[in-house]
Design an enzyme around this catalytic site. Sequence first.
Site, PDB file in Angstrom:
ATOM      1  N   HIS A  82       0.846  -1.205   0.000  1.00  0.00           N
ATOM      2  CA  HIS A  82       0.000   0.000   0.000  1.00  0.00           C
ATOM      3  C   HIS A  82       0.877   1.248   0.000  1.00  0.00           C
ATOM      4  O   HIS A  82       0.656   2.170   0.770  1.00  0.00           O
ATOM      5  CB  HIS A  82      -0.933   0.027   1.212  1.00  0.00           C
ATOM      6  CG  HIS A  82      -1.796  -1.174   1.331  1.00  0.00           C
ATOM      7  ND1 HIS A  82      -2.838  -1.429   0.473  1.00  0.00           N
ATOM      8  CD2 HIS A  82      -1.750  -2.223   2.196  1.00  0.00           C
ATOM      9  CE1 HIS A  82      -3.409  -2.561   0.809  1.00  0.00           C
ATOM     10  NE2 HIS A  82      -2.783  -3.063   1.846  1.00  0.00           N
ATOM     11  N   ALA A 146       1.865  -1.210  14.142  1.00  0.00           N
ATOM     12  CA  ALA A 146       1.278  -0.061  13.454  1.00  0.00           C
ATOM     13  C   ALA A 146       1.155   1.117  14.407  1.00  0.00           C
ATOM     14  O   ALA A 146       0.804   0.963  15.577  1.00  0.00           O
ATOM     15  CB  ALA A 146      -0.093  -0.432  12.901  1.00  0.00           C
TER      16      ALA A 146
END
Length: 184
Positions: A82, A146
């Site tokens: 991504h 994350a």
Amino acid sequence: MLDRLREDVRAALAKDPAATSAVTVALLYPGLHAVWGYRVAHALWERGFTFTARLLSQAVRLFTGVEIHPAADVGRRLFVDHGAAVVIGETAEIGDDVLMYHGVTLGGDSMRREKRHPTLEDGVTVGANATLLGDITVGENATVGAGSVVVESVPPETTVAGSPAEQVSGTGAERAVSQECGPE
């Protein structure tokens, strides 16, 4: 060179369960295109064509959303999944088989001309929107969660998460828990 391109495509297919074919990956994965653009820019940088290398890296950034400084040292089979809003600084070092998600920053913490960006050893995974700052090392096969902010080195085979990042599993995690609980 063609072998290296195939190797990058195979790495993307292995690391992304949504990847459906080599053709799809080669044509439609901006993270892969950013790595390929970096490799050309880095070759130019190494040959002394620094302005041309920077110009190419900025063009790649415009089209992919991924900025990899051409002086950075990137190993084989880096996969940026991504590939939006990734920044890899000038003195960053990235080993082989690293997986990095969107929004990752490998940033500097000094204005001096010195090693000021992180080193990621082989097999590291860095989660989305993680920020790693300074001349730190993330050890082999470690994972950064994350959204984490990492300002200290991470041991191999360890997972860190949070802001600031703290060890949540792996080498030494058991020691940290037993120290918090006190002696038995």
